[in-house]
Design a protein around this motif. Structure first.
Motif, PDB file in Angstrom:
ATOM      1  N   UNK A 208       0.653  -1.634  -0.260  1.00  0.00           N
ATOM      2  CA  UNK A 208       0.058   0.007   0.011  1.00  0.00           C
ATOM      3  C   UNK A 208       0.742   1.032  -0.321  1.00  0.00           C
ATOM      4  N   UNK A 209       0.400   2.279  -0.945  1.00  0.00           N
ATOM      5  CA  UNK A 209       0.980   4.248  -0.711  1.00  0.00           C
ATOM      6  C   UNK A 209       0.751   4.050   0.665  1.00  0.00           C
ATOM      7  N   UNK A 210       2.131   4.767   1.254  1.00  0.00           N
ATOM      8  CA  UNK A 210       2.426   5.569   2.323  1.00  0.00           C
ATOM      9  C   UNK A 210       2.924   7.416   1.390  1.00  0.00           C
ATOM     10  N   UNK A 211       1.937   7.959   1.823  1.00  0.00           N
ATOM     11  CA  UNK A 211       2.238   9.172   1.871  1.00  0.00           C
ATOM     12  C   UNK A 211       3.367   9.658   2.769  1.00  0.00           C
ATOM     13  N   UNK A 212       4.394  10.650   2.165  1.00  0.00           N
ATOM     14  CA  UNK A 212       5.671  10.552   2.674  1.00  0.00           C
ATOM     15  C   UNK A 212       5.750  12.396   2.550  1.00  0.00           C
ATOM     16  N   UNK A 213       6.181  13.019   3.900  1.00  0.00           N
ATOM     17  CA  UNK A 213       6.002  14.585   4.676  1.00  0.00           C
ATOM     18  C   UNK A 213       7.655  14.854   4.554  1.00  0.00           C
ATOM     19  N   UNK A 214       6.679  15.861   3.676  1.00  0.00           N
ATOM     20  CA  UNK A 214       7.577  17.039   3.572  1.00  0.00           C
ATOM     21  C   UNK A 214       8.214  17.924   4.444  1.00  0.00           C
ATOM     22  N   UNK A 215       8.955  17.901   4.652  1.00  0.00           N
ATOM     23  CA  UNK A 215      10.081  19.324   5.765  1.00  0.00           C
ATOM     24  C   UNK A 215       9.568  20.677   5.640  1.00  0.00           C
ATOM     25  N   UNK A 216       8.152  21.356   4.535  1.00  0.00           N
ATOM     26  CA  UNK A 216       7.884  22.400   4.800  1.00  0.00           C
ATOM     27  C   UNK A 216       6.478  22.713   5.722  1.00  0.00           C
ATOM     28  N   UNK A 217       6.129  23.150   6.286  1.00  0.00           N
ATOM     29  CA  UNK A 217       5.054  23.212   7.785  1.00  0.00           C
ATOM     30  C   UNK A 217       4.324  23.928   7.761  1.00  0.00           C
ATOM     31  N   UNK A 218       4.182  24.842   6.799  1.00  0.00           N
ATOM     32  CA  UNK A 218       2.768  26.037   5.931  1.00  0.00           C
ATOM     33  C   UNK A 218       3.501  25.536   4.879  1.00  0.00           C
ATOM     34  N   UNK A 219       1.513  26.409   4.676  1.00  0.00           N
ATOM     35  CA  UNK A 219       1.790  26.423   2.354  1.00  0.00           C
ATOM     36  C   UNK A 219       1.326  24.897   1.799  1.00  0.00           C
ATOM     37  N   UNK A 220       1.539  25.365   1.002  1.00  0.00           N
ATOM     38  CA  UNK A 220       0.089  23.912  -0.255  1.00  0.00           C
ATOM     39  C   UNK A 220       0.905  22.333   0.042  1.00  0.00           C
ATOM     40  N   UNK A 221       2.802  22.382   0.273  1.00  0.00           N
ATOM     41  CA  UNK A 221       3.135  21.352   0.559  1.00  0.00           C
ATOM     42  C   UNK A 221       3.398  20.812   2.146  1.00  0.00           C
ATOM     43  N   UNK A 222       3.179  21.342   2.794  1.00  0.00           N
ATOM     44  CA  UNK A 222       2.725  20.791   3.967  1.00  0.00           C
ATOM     45  C   UNK A 222       1.373  19.719   4.226  1.00  0.00           C
ATOM     46  N   UNK A 223       2.330  18.678   4.779  1.00  0.00           N
ATOM     47  CA  UNK A 223       1.490  17.477   4.932  1.00  0.00           C
ATOM     48  C   UNK A 223       1.380  17.261   6.365  1.00  0.00           C
ATOM     49  N   UNK A 224       2.010  17.320   7.321  1.00  0.00           N
ATOM     50  CA  UNK A 224       2.385  17.168   8.565  1.00  0.00           C
ATOM     51  C   UNK A 224       1.705  16.460   9.377  1.00  0.00           C
ATOM     52  N   UNK A 225       0.696  17.096   9.812  1.00  0.00           N
ATOM     53  CA  UNK A 225      -0.961  16.599  10.360  1.00  0.00           C
ATOM     54  C   UNK A 225      -1.894  15.156   9.697  1.00  0.00           C
ATOM     55  N   UNK A 226      -0.931  15.201   8.584  1.00  0.00           N
ATOM     56  CA  UNK A 226      -1.273  13.766   7.720  1.00  0.00           C
ATOM     57  C   UNK A 226      -0.930  12.936   7.501  1.00  0.00           C
ATOM     58  N   UNK A 227       0.118  13.230   7.642  1.00  0.00           N
ATOM     59  CA  UNK A 227       1.124  12.168   7.172  1.00  0.00           C
ATOM     60  C   UNK A 227       1.933  11.751   8.336  1.00  0.00           C
ATOM     61  N   UNK A 228       3.503  11.158   7.542  1.00  0.00           N
ATOM     62  CA  UNK A 228       4.138  10.111   9.169  1.00  0.00           C
ATOM     63  C   UNK A 228       3.697  10.568  10.241  1.00  0.00           C
ATOM     64  N   UNK A 229       4.194  11.019  11.652  1.00  0.00           N
ATOM     65  CA  UNK A 229       3.511  10.551  12.898  1.00  0.00           C
ATOM     66  C   UNK A 229       2.526  11.401  13.313  1.00  0.00           C
ATOM     67  N   UNK A 230       2.009  12.536  12.536  1.00  0.00           N
ATOM     68  CA  UNK A 230       0.356  13.594  12.598  1.00  0.00           C
ATOM     69  C   UNK A 230       0.965  14.416  13.529  1.00  0.00           C
ATOM     70  N   UNK A 231       2.682  14.750  13.697  1.00  0.00           N
ATOM     71  CA  UNK A 231       2.932  15.937  14.045  1.00  0.00           C
ATOM     72  C   UNK A 231       3.513  16.849  13.607  1.00  0.00           C
ATOM     73  N   UNK A 232       3.378  18.251  13.365  1.00  0.00           N
ATOM     74  CA  UNK A 232       3.914  19.373  12.915  1.00  0.00           C
ATOM     75  C   UNK A 232       5.166  19.336  14.006  1.00  0.00           C
ATOM     76  N   UNK A 233       5.091  19.460  14.872  1.00  0.00           N
ATOM     77  CA  UNK A 233       6.247  19.944  16.133  1.00  0.00           C
ATOM     78  C   UNK A 233       7.507  19.153  15.920  1.00  0.00           C
ATOM     79  N   UNK A 234       7.235  17.894  15.196  1.00  0.00           N
ATOM     80  CA  UNK A 234       8.190  16.705  15.025  1.00  0.00           C
ATOM     81  C   UNK A 234       8.624  17.056  13.641  1.00  0.00           C
ATOM     82  N   UNK A 235      10.229  17.150  13.254  1.00  0.00           N
ATOM     83  CA  UNK A 235      11.058  17.820  11.713  1.00  0.00           C
ATOM     84  C   UNK A 235      10.783  16.085  11.616  1.00  0.00           C
ATOM     85  N   UNK A 236      10.582  16.540   9.649  1.00  0.00           N
ATOM     86  CA  UNK A 236      10.808  15.396   8.546  1.00  0.00           C
ATOM     87  C   UNK A 236      11.738  14.222   9.124  1.00  0.00           C
ATOM     88  N   UNK A 237      11.667  13.392   9.135  1.00  0.00           N
ATOM     89  CA  UNK A 237      12.010  12.297   9.898  1.00  0.00           C
ATOM     90  C   UNK A 237      12.309  11.315   8.885  1.00  0.00           C
TER      91      UNK A 237
END
Length: 294
Positions: A208-237
């Motif tokens: 299955x496909x897993x969305x990759x987290x972008x470094x961006x925390x704002x703007x159209x590329x920011x996906x930190x709340x929906x991808x990876x661990x689901x937190x925006x104050x933990x940097x992309x890892x």
């Protein structure tokens, strides 16, 4: 000697796999959507301590061999309390330490028969820690594990001490925190992409496909709340093997920006000496799960 040995042994793995991490993240998302944020703010502002009962099960063989030292188990709880103290969360040993003779659990906690046995042994009114000889098959580097099906934690004997942060990490999973590198389990991003941008999605162990987290925390590329661990104050890892700080080697997000994982976070895979904290959003998730568990 035990403490010195533990300080050397900082490169073992957490046994949580992608599928189990997905279950944890789903519960975290559910808590985020349903738990009253005012209740969380109240808990964060209060001055009294939240006490969590813990039952420690020391596992030996059928012949009574291989039990961890009880003094080490107590020291393990002391270190746990130190790491959670800034959240006003403390753990206490409920009743007395349990001694269990069981070859099935002793040889591997991450085994379906062993898990069934531990479910029968667990105290349903406490958090349960099983300390034993091994957490995996022969040759496994697993030193700690949270098992969602049983909702308990496993630690190997040599990490039941006052210096390792393994239990701190596993309790993070217990309280619904995924790895910061969620989705990259068993994948070496630095070698696989060799300083070229990662794709926007990767495949999990079931294809299955897993969305990759972008470094961006704002703007159209920011996906930190929906991808990876689901937190925006933990940097992309993307680093799913143990690493010493500072991070060596480059890994780039899909837009070509170099990732810079936070070495201080307990839920990363940096070495023990690098870790000392949870992020603010992670602490909110921990409190949300405590409220949910009542």
């Amino acid at each position: 000697f035990t403490n010195l040995q533990a300080q050397e042994q900082v490169s073992g793995d957490c046994g949580l796999n992608y599928e189990e991490g997905l279950l944890i993240r789903e519960q975290m998302f559910k808590n985020r959507a349903t738990i009253d944020r005012n209740r969380i703010a109240q808990l964060q502002n209060q001055r009294f301590t939240i006490w969590i009962p813990v039952v420690i099960h020391l596992i030996g063989s059928n012949q009574g061999q291989g039990f961890a030292e009880p003094s080490g188990a107590v020291s393990m709880i002391c270190r746990l309390n130190s790491d959670y103290a800034d959240q006003n969360i403390q753990f206490y040993i409920k009743d007395s330490i349990h001694y269990v003779r069981d070859d099935s659990i002793y040889m591997s906690q991450n085994d379906s028969i062993a898990v069934d046995r531990m479910i029968l042994l667990k105290d349903t009114m406490a958090a349960n820690i099983f300390v034993n000889h091994s957490n995996g098959s022969s040759g496994s580097n697993t030193i700690g594990i949270y098992i969602p099906r049983g909702d308990f934690i496993g630690i190997i004997n040599s990490y039941a001490n006052g210096s390792s942060v393994t239990l701190t990490h596993e309790f993070g999973h217990f309280f619904t925190l995924p790895h910061t590198f969620f989705g990259w389990e068993d994948t070496d991003a630095r070698s696989l992409y060799n300083s070229t941008p990662a794709p926007s999605s990767i495949f999990d162990s079931h294809g299955g496909k897993v969305e990759v987290e972008y470094v961006a925390r704002s703007g159209p590329q920011a996906n930190c709340y929906s991808s990876a661990d689901g937190f925006c104050d933990t940097d992309a890892d993307y680093i799913s093997d143990r690493w010493n700080c500072p991070l060596a080697g480059n890994a780039l997000d899909p837009s070509g920006i170099t990732i810079s994982p936070n070495q201080r976070l307990y839920m990363s895979y940096s070495l023990d000496n690098c870790m000392d904290s949870f992020s603010q959003e992670q602490t909110v998730a921990i409190l949300s799960d405590i409220v949910n568990r009542n």
